[in-house]
Scaffold this motif. Sequence first.
Motif, mmCIF file in Angstrom:
data_model
loop_
_atom_site.group_PDB
_atom_site.id
_atom_site.type_symbol
_atom_site.label_atom_id
_atom_site.label_comp_id
_atom_site.label_asym_id
_atom_site.label_seq_id
_atom_site.Cartn_x
_atom_site.Cartn_y
_atom_site.Cartn_z
ATOM 1 N N MET A 1 0.848 -1.194 0.000
ATOM 2 C CA MET A 1 0.000 0.000 0.000
ATOM 3 C C MET A 1 0.890 1.252 0.000
ATOM 4 N N ARG A 2 0.560 2.179 -0.899
ATOM 5 C CA ARG A 2 1.332 3.415 -1.010
ATOM 6 C C ARG A 2 0.905 4.415 0.050
ATOM 7 N N LYS A 3 1.880 5.066 0.647
ATOM 8 C CA LYS A 3 1.621 6.061 1.681
ATOM 9 C C LYS A 3 1.235 7.397 1.042
ATOM 10 N N LEU A 4 0.148 7.986 1.490
ATOM 11 C CA LEU A 4 -0.326 9.274 0.981
ATOM 12 C C LEU A 4 0.478 10.389 1.649
ATOM 13 N N ARG A 5 1.122 11.218 0.825
ATOM 14 C CA ARG A 5 1.918 12.335 1.345
ATOM 15 C C ARG A 5 1.174 13.636 1.051
ATOM 16 N N LEU A 6 0.926 14.394 2.092
ATOM 17 C CA LEU A 6 0.188 15.645 1.972
ATOM 18 C C LEU A 6 1.043 16.812 2.447
ATOM 19 N N LEU A 7 0.788 17.986 1.880
ATOM 20 C CA LEU A 7 1.509 19.191 2.269
ATOM 21 C C LEU A 7 0.521 20.304 2.594
ATOM 22 N N ALA A 8 0.794 21.002 3.672
ATOM 23 C CA ALA A 8 0.032 22.203 4.018
ATOM 24 C C ALA A 8 0.787 23.420 3.483
ATOM 25 N N SER A 9 0.219 24.576 3.616
ATOM 26 C CA SER A 9 0.809 25.811 3.076
ATOM 27 C C SER A 9 2.241 26.031 3.561
ATOM 28 N N GLN A 10 2.503 25.776 4.823
ATOM 29 C CA GLN A 10 3.846 25.981 5.381
ATOM 30 C C GLN A 10 4.876 25.111 4.674
#
Length: 66
Positions: A1-10
């Motif tokens: 299973m691929r890990k979901l990478r998310l980014l916030a504005s910072q």
Amino acid sequence: MRKLRLLASQEVQELLGVSRTRAYQITNSKSFPDPAAVLSVGRIWLAEDVERWIKDHRPDPQNSEK
């Protein structure tokens, strides 16, 4: 299973190496990827979308000197 990478504005600001104001301008441009979600704390992008945008729209300073 691929890990979901998310980014916030910072994190986007840090990846771009720009001020908060400039990051806001860039993330609101038509060419920048749409956020994956808009939460009460702000917009969230998929890391791969932002990384692809940076590769396509921001030249590498080290390569431009050669």
